[in-house]
Write a protein that holds these residues in place. Structure first.
Motif, PDB file in Angstrom:
ATOM      1  N   HIS A 163      -1.263  10.510  14.982  1.00 10.25           N
ATOM      2  CA  HIS A 163      -1.912   9.279  15.450  1.00 10.25           C
ATOM      3  C   HIS A 163      -3.020   9.650  16.411  1.00 10.25           C
ATOM      4  CE1 HIS A 163       0.714  10.104  18.785  1.00 10.25           C
ATOM      5  NE2 HIS A 163       1.726  10.149  17.914  1.00 10.25           N
ATOM      6  N   SER A 164      -3.570   8.637  17.080  1.00  9.27           N
ATOM      7  CA  SER A 164      -4.764   8.894  17.895  1.00  9.27           C
ATOM      8  C   SER A 164      -4.471   9.801  19.093  1.00  9.27           C
ATOM      9  CB  SER A 164      -5.375   7.570  18.373  1.00  9.27           C
ATOM     10  OG  SER A 164      -4.493   6.936  19.263  1.00  9.27           O
ATOM     11  N   THR A 168       0.826  -1.218   0.000  1.00  9.87           N
ATOM     12  CA  THR A 168       0.000   0.000   0.000  1.00  9.87           C
ATOM     13  C   THR A 168       0.862   1.270   0.000  1.00  9.87           C
ATOM     14  OG1 THR A 168      -1.798  -1.197   1.044  1.00  9.87           O
ATOM     15  CG2 THR A 168      -1.892   1.194   1.174  1.00  9.87           C
ATOM     16  N   ILE A 218      -1.246  10.419   8.528  1.00 12.93           N
ATOM     17  CA  ILE A 218      -2.121  10.131   9.674  1.00 12.93           C
ATOM     18  C   ILE A 218      -2.184   8.619   9.816  1.00 12.93           C
ATOM     19  CG2 ILE A 218      -4.328  10.587  10.791  1.00 12.93           C
ATOM     20  CD1 ILE A 218      -4.822  12.743   8.673  1.00 12.93           C
ATOM     21  N   GLY A 219      -1.608   8.103  10.895  1.00 11.72           N
ATOM     22  CA  GLY A 219      -1.527   6.658  11.124  1.00 11.72           C
ATOM     23  C   GLY A 219      -0.081   6.233  11.263  1.00 11.72           C
ATOM     24  N   ARG A 220       0.152   5.232  12.131  1.00  9.16           N
ATOM     25  CA  ARG A 220       1.523   4.750  12.368  1.00  9.16           C
ATOM     26  C   ARG A 220       1.540   3.224  12.438  1.00  9.16           C
ATOM     27  NH1 ARG A 220       2.254   6.595  18.737  1.00  9.16           N
ATOM     28  NH2 ARG A 220       0.140   6.077  19.360  1.00  9.16           N
ATOM     29  N   SER A 221       0.642   2.566  11.677  1.00  9.76           N
ATOM     30  CA  SER A 221       0.599   1.098  11.710  1.00  9.76           C
ATOM     31  C   SER A 221       1.784   0.513  10.940  1.00  9.76           C
ATOM     32  CB  SER A 221      -0.706   0.605  11.076  1.00  9.76           C
ATOM     33  OG  SER A 221      -0.690   0.857   9.684  1.00  9.76           O
ATOM     34  N   THR A 281      -2.640  -1.253  -4.448  1.00 11.38           N
ATOM     35  CA  THR A 281      -2.133  -2.245  -3.490  1.00 11.38           C
ATOM     36  C   THR A 281      -1.957  -3.600  -4.186  1.00 11.38           C
ATOM     37  OG1 THR A 281      -3.127  -1.078  -1.641  1.00 11.38           O
ATOM     38  CG2 THR A 281      -2.668  -3.407  -1.296  1.00 11.38           C
ATOM     39  N   ALA A 313      -4.506   7.679   6.694  1.00 14.58           N
ATOM     40  CA  ALA A 313      -4.567   6.220   6.915  1.00 14.58           C
ATOM     41  C   ALA A 313      -4.903   5.958   8.378  1.00 14.58           C
ATOM     42  CB  ALA A 313      -3.245   5.565   6.525  1.00 14.58           C
ATOM     43  N   ALA A 314      -5.996   6.559   8.831  1.00 10.50           N
ATOM     44  CA  ALA A 314      -6.415   6.424  10.238  1.00 10.50           C
ATOM     45  C   ALA A 314      -7.449   5.321  10.415  1.00 10.50           C
ATOM     46  CB  ALA A 314      -6.987   7.747  10.734  1.00 10.50           C
ATOM     47  N   GLY A 315      -8.153   4.978   9.332  1.00  6.48           N
ATOM     48  CA  GLY A 315      -9.232   3.989   9.455  1.00  6.48           C
ATOM     49  C   GLY A 315     -10.470   4.573  10.092  1.00  6.48           C
ATOM     50  N   VAL A 316     -10.683   5.889   9.935  1.00  6.63           N
ATOM     51  CA  VAL A 316     -11.876   6.553  10.484  1.00  6.63           C
ATOM     52  C   VAL A 316     -12.634   7.211   9.323  1.00  6.63           C
ATOM     53  CG1 VAL A 316     -12.725   8.312  12.089  1.00  6.63           C
ATOM     54  CG2 VAL A 316     -10.619   7.052  12.623  1.00  6.63           C
ATOM     55  N   VAL A 332      -6.106   6.649   2.019  1.00 13.24           N
ATOM     56  CA  VAL A 332      -5.835   5.208   2.087  1.00 13.24           C
ATOM     57  C   VAL A 332      -7.035   4.445   2.672  1.00 13.24           C
ATOM     58  CG1 VAL A 332      -4.248   3.443   2.989  1.00 13.24           C
ATOM     59  CG2 VAL A 332      -3.361   5.670   2.333  1.00 13.24           C
ATOM     60  N   GLY A 333      -7.858   5.132   3.432  1.00 14.39           N
ATOM     61  CA  GLY A 333      -8.965   4.464   4.134  1.00 14.39           C
ATOM     62  C   GLY A 333      -9.959   3.804   3.190  1.00 14.39           C
ATOM     63  N   ILE A 334     -10.506   2.684   3.633  1.00 10.96           N
ATOM     64  CA  ILE A 334     -11.601   2.028   2.886  1.00 10.96           C
ATOM     65  C   ILE A 334     -12.670   1.655   3.895  1.00 10.96           C
ATOM     66  CG2 ILE A 334     -12.314   0.106   1.420  1.00 10.96           C
ATOM     67  CD1 ILE A 334      -9.528  -0.356   0.589  1.00 10.96           C
ATOM     68  N   HIS A 335     -13.879   2.138   3.677  1.00  8.64           N
ATOM     69  CA  HIS A 335     -14.988   1.813   4.580  1.00  8.64           C
ATOM     70  C   HIS A 335     -16.229   1.510   3.756  1.00  8.64           C
ATOM     71  CE1 HIS A 335     -12.349   3.586   7.575  1.00  8.64           C
ATOM     72  NE2 HIS A 335     -12.195   4.596   6.740  1.00  8.64           N
TER      73      HIS A 335
HETATM   74  P1  NAP Z   1      -4.769   0.601  11.904  1.00 10.80           P
HETATM   75  O1  NAP Z   1      -3.775  -0.492  12.138  1.00 10.80           O
HETATM   76  O2  NAP Z   1      -6.059   0.588  12.641  1.00 10.80           O
HETATM   77  O3  NAP Z   1      -4.010   1.982  12.226  1.00 10.80           O
HETATM   78  C1  NAP Z   1      -4.693   3.190  12.259  1.00 10.80           C
HETATM   79  C2  NAP Z   1      -3.754   4.306  12.674  1.00 10.80           C
HETATM   80  O4  NAP Z   1      -4.475   5.532  12.676  1.00 10.80           O
HETATM   81  C3  NAP Z   1      -3.168   4.137  14.082  1.00 10.80           C
HETATM   82  O5  NAP Z   1      -1.816   4.514  14.078  1.00 10.80           O
HETATM   83  C4  NAP Z   1      -4.018   5.087  14.930  1.00 10.80           C
HETATM   84  O6  NAP Z   1      -3.305   5.683  15.998  1.00 10.80           O
HETATM   85  C5  NAP Z   1      -4.359   6.177  13.927  1.00 10.80           C
HETATM   86  N1  NAP Z   1      -5.630   6.822  14.235  1.00 10.80           N
HETATM   87  C6  NAP Z   1      -6.816   6.229  14.545  1.00 10.80           C
HETATM   88  N2  NAP Z   1      -7.766   7.156  14.777  1.00 10.80           N
HETATM   89  C7  NAP Z   1      -7.169   8.363  14.625  1.00 10.80           C
HETATM   90  C8  NAP Z   1      -7.625   9.703  14.761  1.00 10.80           C
HETATM   91  N3  NAP Z   1      -8.888   9.992  15.078  1.00 10.80           N
HETATM   92  N4  NAP Z   1      -6.737  10.693  14.523  1.00 10.80           N
HETATM   93  C9  NAP Z   1      -5.463  10.431  14.178  1.00 10.80           C
HETATM   94  N5  NAP Z   1      -4.973   9.186  14.061  1.00 10.80           N
HETATM   95  C10 NAP Z   1      -5.819   8.154  14.275  1.00 10.80           C
HETATM   96  O7  NAP Z   1      -5.153   0.711  10.361  1.00 10.80           O
HETATM   97  P2  NAP Z   1      -4.268   0.411   9.042  1.00 10.80           P
HETATM   98  O8  NAP Z   1      -4.120  -1.051   8.848  1.00 10.80           O
HETATM   99  O9  NAP Z   1      -3.054   1.270   9.047  1.00 10.80           O
HETATM  100  O10 NAP Z   1      -5.290   0.945   7.925  1.00 10.80           O
HETATM  101  C11 NAP Z   1      -5.747   2.280   7.900  1.00 10.80           C
HETATM  102  C12 NAP Z   1      -6.883   2.416   6.898  1.00 10.80           C
HETATM  103  O11 NAP Z   1      -6.403   2.082   5.609  1.00 10.80           O
HETATM  104  C13 NAP Z   1      -8.077   1.461   7.144  1.00 10.80           C
HETATM  105  O12 NAP Z   1      -9.265   2.124   6.735  1.00 10.80           O
HETATM  106  C14 NAP Z   1      -7.798   0.297   6.209  1.00 10.80           C
HETATM  107  O13 NAP Z   1      -8.995  -0.363   5.798  1.00 10.80           O
HETATM  108  C15 NAP Z   1      -7.182   1.040   5.048  1.00 10.80           C
HETATM  109  N6  NAP Z   1      -6.303   0.231   4.212  1.00 10.80           N
HETATM  110  C16 NAP Z   1      -6.489   0.355   2.871  1.00 10.80           C
HETATM  111  C17 NAP Z   1      -5.656  -0.329   2.007  1.00 10.80           C
HETATM  112  C18 NAP Z   1      -5.843  -0.143   0.542  1.00 10.80           C
HETATM  113  O14 NAP Z   1      -5.433  -0.971  -0.233  1.00 10.80           O
HETATM  114  N7  NAP Z   1      -6.451   0.984   0.127  1.00 10.80           N
HETATM  115  C19 NAP Z   1      -4.659  -1.182   2.491  1.00 10.80           C
HETATM  116  C20 NAP Z   1      -4.483  -1.265   3.868  1.00 10.80           C
HETATM  117  C21 NAP Z   1      -5.311  -0.544   4.729  1.00 10.80           C
HETATM  118  P3  NAP Z   1      -2.679   4.822  17.229  1.00 10.80           P
HETATM  119  O15 NAP Z   1      -1.412   4.228  16.701  1.00 10.80           O
HETATM  120  O16 NAP Z   1      -2.437   5.842  18.277  1.00 10.80           O
HETATM  121  O17 NAP Z   1      -3.717   3.797  17.585  1.00 10.80           O
END
Ligand code: NAP
Length: 282
Positions: free
Chosen positions: A186-187, A138, A161-164, A262, A205-208, A226-229
């Motif tokens: 991040h959160s 991704t 936005i995001g640190r996964s 991806t 890429a927060a997943g929100v 990046v998010g998908i919902h």
């Molecule tokens: P994840 O593991 O849940 O990580 C989410 C990250 O966002 C975490 O670092 C979290 O912070 C942070 N976050 C959550 N809420 C927040 C907020 N309100 N403000 C700021 N930061 C926030 O998710 P992921 O696997 O990285 O995936 C993220 C999104 O991308 C999801 O929607 C997933 O479905 C999508 N995705 C899409 C693809 C694609 O092919 N398009 C591929 C992979 C993932 P903390 O670290 O503090 O918890």
């Protein structure tokens, strides 16, 4: 002014066409082993799409389906079997795994040379050091989208936005390697709007769902969603598309933005793994 919409489908198609040409140049077609544990419907759809596009590009589909109640040891043994199988160039264990399984231990069993998802600790270490390895699909796909959209990252302020391990962390590392100045949110970030509204390039890429509105975005910025919902009203991303398109300079849609990239990068990683193995073998 309305933002330029970055067409991920078109860029992904080009990448897949390039993959098909590279496959034809190899001594034998590469093999990709997707491993699906159980019957989770979303994971089943993702894997089916990967298999379909892999076959279309000339990559052999060496899929393995295993039951949801498989034991940790059995799953790790399957990965070891695939590591030793000469026909297998790439291994992808579809995540998430059922709760009783420890994903990190399974992923780290994958031979780093066959780790086409770029998620083993070994390949993550290479990326962290800025060295050559298989990169997570991704974030690598996002980098290609930015390149194709003509965005020069050197000296730009990029906000992720995001640190996964899957998206945010490797994304920040790739942007740093491309000479952007990177902020990771991040959160626990105190004032998200203050951070994101200074971004020349914003990666959400927060997943929100629809977290990012017009007030988060600097006028003219490039925004990658990046998010998908899946919602009652259809699919959406982490970005409120209708609001942000009026402010951003360029924006990816959902669907049709990062998602197709991806899979395309998974195919490209598989060919990269196969050609490396071919170079190493007499
Ligand atoms: P994840 O593991 O849940 O990580 C989410 C990250 O966002 C975490 O670092 C979290 O912070 C942070 N976050 C959550 N809420 C927040 C907020 N309100 N403000 C700021 N930061 C926030 O998710 P992921 O696997 O990285 O995936 C993220 C999104 O991308 C999801 O929607 C997933 O479905 C999508 N995705 C899409 C693809 C694609 O092919 N398009 C591929 C992979 C993932 P903390 O670290 O503090 O918890």
């Amino acid at each position: 002014m309305s933002a330029l919409i970055i067409d991920g489908k078109a860029v992904a198609r080009e990448v897949r066409e390039g993959v098909a040409r590279s496959v034809a140049e190899l001594r034998r077609p590469p093999g990709l082993a997707t491993v699906l544990v159980g019957e989770d419907p979303a994971s089943a759809i993702y894997v089916a799409n990967k298999r379909k596009l892999c076959t279309a590009a000339g990559i052999r589909d060496l899929h393995r389906q295993v039951p949801a109640d498989i034991a940790q040891g059995e799953l790790e043994a399957l990965v070891e079997e695939l590591n030793g199988d000469e026909d297998v160039d790439g291994i992808l264990v579809q995540l998430p795994l059922p709760d009783h399984l420890e994903a990190r231990a399974v992923v780290d069993r994958i031979d780093p040379a066959k780790d086409v998802d770029g998620l083993t600790t070994f390949n993550a270490g290479l990326l962290a050091q800025g060295r050559q390895g298989l990169q997570p699909c991704t974030p690598a796909g996002v980098m290609l989208l930015l390149e194709q959209a003509g965005i020069d990252l050197a000296g730009k302020h990029a906000v992720v936005i995001g640190r996964s391990d899957l998206v945010g962390r490797p994304m920040a590392q790739l942007l740093t390697q491309a000479n952007a100045t990177v902020t990771v949110c991040h959160s626990r970030t105190k004032d998200l709007v203050a951070e994101t509204s200074r971004a020349d390039v914003l990666i959400a890429a927060a997943g929100v769902p629809r977290l990012i509105g017009a007030d988060h975005v600097q006028p003219g910025a490039t925004v990658i969603d990046v998010g998908i919902h899946r919602t009652d009203t259809g699919m959406c991303g982490d970005v409120d598309f209708d609001e942000v398109r009026e402010v951003a300079g360029a924006l990816t849609p959902v669907p049709g933005g990062v998602g197709p990239m991806t899979i395309a990068l998974l195919l490209r990683n598989t060919v990269q793994a196969a050609s490396r193995r071919e170079e190493m073998s007499p």
